[in-house]
Scaffold this active site. Structure first.
Site, PDB file in Angstrom:
ATOM      1  N   ASP A 148       4.117   6.787   9.551  1.00 41.30           N
ATOM      2  CA  ASP A 148       4.667   7.965   8.893  1.00 41.30           C
ATOM      3  C   ASP A 148       3.622   9.072   8.758  1.00 41.30           C
ATOM      4  OD1 ASP A 148       6.023   9.781   7.434  1.00 41.30           O
ATOM      5  OD2 ASP A 148       6.192   8.597   5.611  1.00 41.30           O
TER       6      ASP A 148
ATOM      7  N   GLU B 221       1.658  16.682   4.211  1.00 43.54           N
ATOM      8  CA  GLU B 221       1.952  15.647   3.216  1.00 43.54           C
ATOM      9  C   GLU B 221       0.794  14.668   3.034  1.00 43.54           C
ATOM     10  OE1 GLU B 221       5.484  13.402   4.055  1.00 43.54           O
ATOM     11  OE2 GLU B 221       5.158  12.029   2.382  1.00 43.54           O
TER      12      GLU B 221
ATOM     13  N   GLU C  95      15.432   5.138   3.883  1.00 38.52           N
ATOM     14  CA  GLU C  95      15.030   5.470   2.514  1.00 38.52           C
ATOM     15  C   GLU C  95      16.254   5.678   1.615  1.00 38.52           C
ATOM     16  OE1 GLU C  95      12.114   8.656   3.128  1.00 38.52           O
ATOM     17  OE2 GLU C  95      10.576   7.119   3.429  1.00 38.52           O
TER      18      GLU C  95
HETATM   19  O1  GCW Z   1       7.057  10.536   4.703  1.00 39.98           O
HETATM   20  C1  GCW Z   1       8.283  10.409   4.132  1.00 39.98           C
HETATM   21  C2  GCW Z   1       8.268  11.410   3.043  1.00 39.98           C
HETATM   22  C3  GCW Z   1       9.641  11.758   2.554  1.00 39.98           C
HETATM   23  C4  GCW Z   1      10.479  12.191   3.749  1.00 39.98           C
HETATM   24  C5  GCW Z   1      10.509  11.056   4.761  1.00 39.98           C
HETATM   25  C6  GCW Z   1      11.275  11.429   6.023  1.00 39.98           C
HETATM   26  C7  GCW Z   1      12.233  13.797   3.842  1.00 39.98           C
HETATM   27  O2  GCW Z   1       7.442  10.925   2.000  1.00 39.98           O
HETATM   28  O3  GCW Z   1       9.492  12.789   1.625  1.00 39.98           O
HETATM   29  O4  GCW Z   1      11.775  12.568   3.366  1.00 39.98           O
HETATM   30  O5  GCW Z   1       9.199  10.740   5.136  1.00 39.98           O
HETATM   31  O6  GCW Z   1      10.630  11.816   6.987  1.00 39.98           O
HETATM   32  O7  GCW Z   1      12.479  11.314   6.044  1.00 39.98           O
END
Ligand code: GCW
Length: 611
Positions: free
Chosen positions: A316, A344, A237
């Protein structure tokens, strides 16, 4: 400041202990416990985390290592408080490393935080409330967590400077407090840090970079000699990592691991590496394959103090996914399972979602010995009930229990947690049932058959059927008028071949794939006939209506507790349920109308959408 709730340690008031170590603390807890106690003797010695509880003529003896007796005393007090038989005998924590990862930023915000602001940071400084910090340590020790990373894996300035003299003196103070509770610190670091400290590269194979990390790490350990290690999110990311310099992840991780090695530290390396800008035209890239593709071939190349941290789902943290195939691979590599307590994708601590049944599903497929450590993304902040939702705090309790025993024990932790929080027996019984149903209810209205991702992009609360179809962070289900989902069997992306047998064949075949994962593994026609004779489309309709009804039932059960439990708790959760029911209705209507308008096939029962 409002006094926070006692949560799952109702037998202890808030206090700043006089004890200087865990063994002394175990004794002090017995002195301060607000309940009638038999005679309890504590026999501590050594560094171990195991303990034993034995009954004696007048009471009990708790013996074990220094931290072990602390765990033992909590276990004993829990049983006595809920008036249940004390479990005698030996207990040794299953996973040696039982971690929480906070995603706290130094401005005080918490990434994916739904429980207020950070307990550790404010205005780019380390800032905390002493009583709360002790209480937090107490909560962690009572549930068996022994390592905590305070800062976000997305390391934003100035958190990259936590490993410098700017912040180490202050961080040391927190380490000194949490040590009493048997909890060690971990620090999230930024892989590119050397480039902001005089070097023109962070290439892990550049000697100057390695020397820089060695020097910095020695400094960190001069302040915090028992730091558990570093946590790293690299090449993920938009963060820098070894790939930035043309190196592989073993080369990157080992360089840092070598800097930690002389101090006994671990390098915890996250495997959440995927292409977050996947072109919607590209059908070759399949995000859930990414972790396995990036890491499996590196088995045997990591140093022995490297632990790869792997999310439970290969996508995720969706409500339901196949278990990450990487967890079954890499037999010569240390691995940690990462779950997410922060809700989340599971309702933002507004909607009720007790996680132990979800973990049960994971462990049913992935035996506990596949991983050597365990980690959870934390769900707490400075809110009055720690977790934003009083009952969400029990996810922390349940996680600790999983980490200690290696078993999710959904029924047991739901029952025990509810009894600890609610003295009234009927209330506790009702709450236990609600907890155990909650994740299935949420799944019914939010995620048909493992499809996932129908959430509002960015925010991840509430429904958006095509939000991620058209977002730059695309994650696709490619629904059209006749089918939905990505084919991951051999005729598609072949992700199923990442699993060992018998899972590989089980998942690859649409006829044997477990139905709750059907749309995770397959592209399926709406007229596909499910095991019970209904079509996929009808099941999608039915599940969503059932989920909405389920949310209303949970709400009704909660309302039935009025007068039986403390009014503030009752009102707080009552308000949450109003939001949850509205959310469930919206999900139900939006998803059902979406598929209805794609197919033109009405619900067999003629139920109304948007009432
Ligand atoms: O699911 C995603 C989240 C991000 C997070 C990332 C991760 C901390 O939307 O907010 O960043 O995973 O796990 O690194």
């Amino acid at each position: 400041m409002e006094q926070k709730i006692r949560g799952f340690i109702p037998y202890l008031p808030f206090f700043i202990p006089e004890a200087k170590n865990s063994a002394e603390l175990a004794g002090e807890i017995l002195d301060r416990a607000e309940m009638a106690l038999p005679e309890v003797k504590v026999l501590a010695g050594g560094a171990g985390e195991g303990y034993s509880i034995r009954s004696t003529a007048g009471g009990y003896t708790v013996s074990g290592g220094d931290t072990g007796v602390l765990y033992g005393v909590h276990a004993l007090l829990r049983s006595l408080y809920v008036k249940e038989p004390v479990r005698e005998g030996e207990a040794v924590p299953y996973y040696p490393l039982r971690m929480l990862n906070h995603w706290d930023n130094m401005d005080g915000s918490v990434e994916r935080g739904y429980a207020g602001l950070s307990l550790f940071f404010r205005n780019d400084r380390i800032t905390w409330n002493e009583t709360d910090m002790h209480r937090y340590g107490m909560m962690l020790s009572s549930t068996g967590i022994n390592a905590v990373c305070l800062n976000n894996v997305n390391v934003h300035f100035p958190a990259d400077r936590l490993i410098t003299e700017d912040f180490l003196p202050e961080l040391k103070k927190i380490a000194d407090i949490l040590r009493i509770y048997g909890v060690k610190l971990i620090i999230s670091i930024d892989f590119s840090m050397p480039t902001r400290n005089g070097l023109d590269t962070a290439d892990p194979l550049d000697e100057r970079v390695a020397r820089w990390w060695e020097k910095q790490t020695a400094l960190v350990y001069s302040y915090i000699p028992d730091l558990a290690g570093y946590l790293v999110k690299a090449d993920s990311e938009h963060r820098a990592g070894p790939y930035t310099y043309g190196r592989n992840h073993a080369e990157g991780a080992n360089m840092l691991a070598k800097a930690l090695k002389p101090f006994g530290g671990k390098l915890i390396w996250r495997c959440f590496v995927y292409d977050c800008g996947q072109d919607w035209r590209n059908h070759e890239i399949d995000r859930p394959k990414a972790a396995y593709d990036n890491y499996a071939w590196l088995d045997g190349q990591f140093d022995d103090n490297v632990i790869l941290q792997i999310k439970n789902g290969p996508y995720d943290f969706q409500v339901r996914e196949g278990v990450s195939p990487l967890l079954f691979a890499m037999p010569s590599t240390q691995k940690a399972l990462e779950v997410q307590l922060a809700q989340e994708y599971t309702g933002h601590q507004i909607d009720l979602f007790f996680m132990a049944p979800q973990w049960q599903d994971i462990y049913d497929v992935m035996p506990k010995d596949k991983v050597q450590a365990i980690c959870a993304v934390a769900n707490v902040g400075d809110s009055v009930n720690w977790a934003g939702h009083d009952l969400a705090l029990l996810n922390l309790y349940a996680f600790g229990s999983l980490a200690m025993t290696g078993e999710p024990r959904a029924e047991e932790t739901a029952a025990a947690g509810a009894k600890l929080m609610f003295e009234d027996r009927e209330a506790a019984e009702t709450v236990k049932d609600m907890l155990l149903r909650s994740c299935r209810v949420y799944e019914d209205y939010a995620s048909p058959f493992g499809l996932g991702w129908m959430v509002t992009p960015g925010l991840h609360y509430g429904v958006s059927c095509e939000g991620y179809e058209y977002d730059v962070w695309g994650t696709y289900h490619r629904a059209n008028f006749e089918a939905v989902g990505i084919e991951r069997g051999p005729g598609g992306t072949d992700m199923t071949s990442q699993y060992p047998e018998p899972l590989r064949s089980l998942y690859a075949d649409i006829d044997t794939c477990p139905e709750e994962l059907l749309l995770f593994f397959h592209r399926v026609r709406y007229d596909h006939v499910m095991k019970d004779g209904r079509t996929l489309l009808q099941r999608i309709y039915d599940n969503h209506f059932r989920g909405y009804e389920g949310a209303k039932e949970l709400q009704a059960r909660w309302l039935s507790l009025e007068g039986r439990i403390a009014e503030d708790v009752f009102l707080r959760i009552r308000d949450k349920f109003e939001l949850q029911v509205a959310n469930a209705r919206r999900w139900c209507d939006t998803v059902n109308t979406y598929f209805y308008r794609h197919t033109g096939i009405p619900d067999e029962q003629g139920r109304k959408i948007w009432d």
